[in-house]
Design a protein around this motif. Structure first.
Motif, short mmCIF file in Angstrom:
data_model
loop_
_atom_site.label_atom_id
_atom_site.label_comp_id
_atom_site.label_asym_id
_atom_site.label_seq_id
_atom_site.Cartn_x
_atom_site.Cartn_y
_atom_site.Cartn_z
N GLY A 96 -20.35 -66.24 -33.92
CA GLY A 96 -18.93 -66.34 -33.93
C GLY A 96 -18.34 -65.23 -35.18
O GLY A 96 -19.28 -64.85 -35.88
N CYS A 97 -17.08 -64.86 -35.04
CA CYS A 97 -16.66 -64.10 -36.08
C CYS A 97 -16.85 -64.89 -37.43
O CYS A 97 -16.83 -64.28 -38.57
CB CYS A 97 -15.32 -63.58 -35.97
SG CYS A 97 -14.05 -65.00 -36.03
N GLY A 98 -16.55 -66.01 -37.31
CA GLY A 98 -16.51 -67.00 -38.67
C GLY A 98 -15.29 -67.09 -39.30
O GLY A 98 -15.38 -68.28 -40.06
N ASP A 99 -14.11 -66.50 -38.58
CA ASP A 99 -12.99 -66.76 -39.37
C ASP A 99 -11.85 -67.27 -38.36
O ASP A 99 -10.80 -67.61 -38.79
CB ASP A 99 -12.52 -65.55 -40.02
CG ASP A 99 -13.38 -65.03 -41.08
OD1 ASP A 99 -13.87 -66.06 -41.83
OD2 ASP A 99 -13.61 -63.88 -41.08
N CYS A 100 -12.17 -67.24 -37.11
CA CYS A 100 -10.89 -67.83 -36.28
C CYS A 100 -10.94 -69.27 -36.00
O CYS A 100 -11.66 -69.94 -36.63
CB CYS A 100 -11.08 -67.03 -34.84
SG CYS A 100 -12.50 -67.90 -33.82
N CYS A 103 -14.10 -70.80 -34.56
CA CYS A 103 -15.50 -70.70 -35.71
C CYS A 103 -15.10 -71.82 -36.71
O CYS A 103 -15.97 -72.35 -36.85
CB CYS A 103 -15.44 -69.20 -36.17
SG CYS A 103 -16.11 -68.33 -34.90
N CYS A 111 -15.44 -68.09 -29.57
CA CYS A 111 -14.75 -67.30 -30.60
C CYS A 111 -14.52 -65.81 -29.61
O CYS A 111 -15.17 -65.56 -28.80
CB CYS A 111 -16.03 -67.01 -31.49
SG CYS A 111 -15.49 -65.53 -32.37
N PRO A 112 -13.01 -65.62 -29.64
CA PRO A 112 -12.65 -64.45 -29.03
C PRO A 112 -13.37 -63.09 -29.47
O PRO A 112 -13.47 -62.10 -28.57
CB PRO A 112 -11.20 -64.43 -29.15
CG PRO A 112 -10.92 -65.49 -29.92
CD PRO A 112 -12.06 -66.16 -30.65
ZN LIG Z 1 -14.46 -66.61 -34.28
#
Ligand SMILES: [Zn+2]
Ligand SMILES: [Zn+2]
Length: 345
Positions: A96-100, A103, A111-112
């Motif tokens: 994932g992006c790690g920040d949403c 995540c 994760c989008p």
């Molecule tokens: Zn994410």
């Protein structure tokens, strides 16, 4: 990601409704925070057929397929703990992006804007090597072979994730509709959670296997056209939980009819068919319907533990060399394997 000059064989997805192609591509080198895994085994998942047939299209083209990956860490990128080198691992295929908001809670499968998704949008495991974020590599106990471990990366972790979403309680009746790799793992997960399980599948051989693995009852859908009545007869009123792993209209209709009041239907498998239900069926019985996609990284750690302690037995049909990937895909399409087929390199 930088490339070395050396080449490897990899099975590539070029676009929907096109056959996969075996090609020589550069062996990748790990970037910061990444490792390179020398792939030993990669399970064959029905999702490969969905990609090939255009049922699942995440927009990316020309990448290596395969997302049930086990192997040995053979090179480290900058900043990776040196103890990772030589580790036997199974790979988590979401990054994932790690920040949403998803995540942050560990739900990288939702994760989008994922950074990578080996085998779905970025290079996966039908190859001799792949590069992946170090955190995605789950160490394996010595008791588990790399062939046994590979299908845990999708089939096993998907089963644990769906099982957790269903919140199975001891004594509940749980129907597993579809008896491939995910079904085999889910039945054992449900049994370990204290449920009574009913396996619904095709053919006497698969049903005998379900009985061997501890199913409380089995229904061979080839012999028994009225699956829901059979479930209702076995359970008294209907199942507390039904896992739908087949995804045809016929199967989903049977699944709804198999539930008791307040029952939970968890949709996991799909085909080109639509899910059709009149709302009154859900309303008057207060049914719950939910989807379950893939797994979290924690689910993968959990299924490795469950196999290590013997709560879930590995579920390998057979191994084939990577070059025989078409043979494997044809067998999955025909629904003949008893568990997973694993490609070895
Ligand atoms: Zn994410
Ligand atoms: Zn899969």
């Amino acid at each position: 990601m930088t490339q070395t000059d050396a080449l490897m064989q990899a099975v590539r997805y070029l676009g929907p409704r096109q056959k996969f192609q075996m090609r020589a591509v550069a062996i990748p080198s790990p970037g910061p925070g990444q490792v390179r895994v020398k792939v030993a085994a990669c399970g064959v998942c029905r999702t490969e057929l969905h990609l090939r047939d255009g049922l699942l299209d995440l927009g990316k083209r020309d990448f290596t397929v395969g997302h049930e990956i086990a192997g040995v860490v053979d090179a480290l990128g900058a900043g990776v703990d040196a103890r990772r080198l030589g580790q036997r691992v199974v790979v988590y295929y979401y990054q994932g992006c790690g920040d949403c908001r998803y995540c942050l809670r560990g739900d990288e499968q939702l994760c989008p804007q994922p950074a990578a998704q080996p085998g779905f949008t970025s290079d996966g495991g039908y190859a001799e090597y792949l590069v992946v974020r170090a955190r995605n590599c789950v160490p394996l106990p010595d008791s588990l072979s790399l062939t046994q471990a590979a299908p845990l990366g999708c089939a096993g972790s998907t089963a644990v994730h769906a099982g957790k979403l269903a919140a199975i309680q001891p004594g509940e009746w749980v129907v597993i509709h579809g008896f491939g790799g995910v079904g085999l793992a889910l039945m054992q997960y449900a049994a370990a959670a204290g449920a009574r399980t009913i396996a619904v599948g095709l053919g006497a051989e698969k049903m005998a296997m379900a009985t061997r693995l501890g199913a409380s009852a089995v229904i061979d859908a080839m012999e028994e056209p009225d699956v829901a009545s059979k479930v209702n007869a076995i359970t008294g009123e209907g199942a507390d939980v039904v896992f739908e792993l087949v995804g045809t209209t016929q199967s989903m209709t049977r699944s709804v009819a198999s539930l008791r009041r307040r029952g939970r239907l968890i949709l996991v498998g799909y085909t080109a068919d639509s899910f059709q239900v009149h709302p009154v069926e859900l309303i008057v019985r207060e049914l719950q319907v939910m989807g379950s996609v893939g797994s979290t990284l924690q689910d993968l750690y959990d299924v490795v533990d469950l196999v290590a302690i013997g709560a879930i037995s590995p579920f390998i049909d057979r191994t084939l060399p990577l070059a025989a990937f078409e043979t494997a895909l044809a067998a999955v399409e025909a629904q003949t394997p008893m568990g997973r087929i694993v490609l070895t390199t």
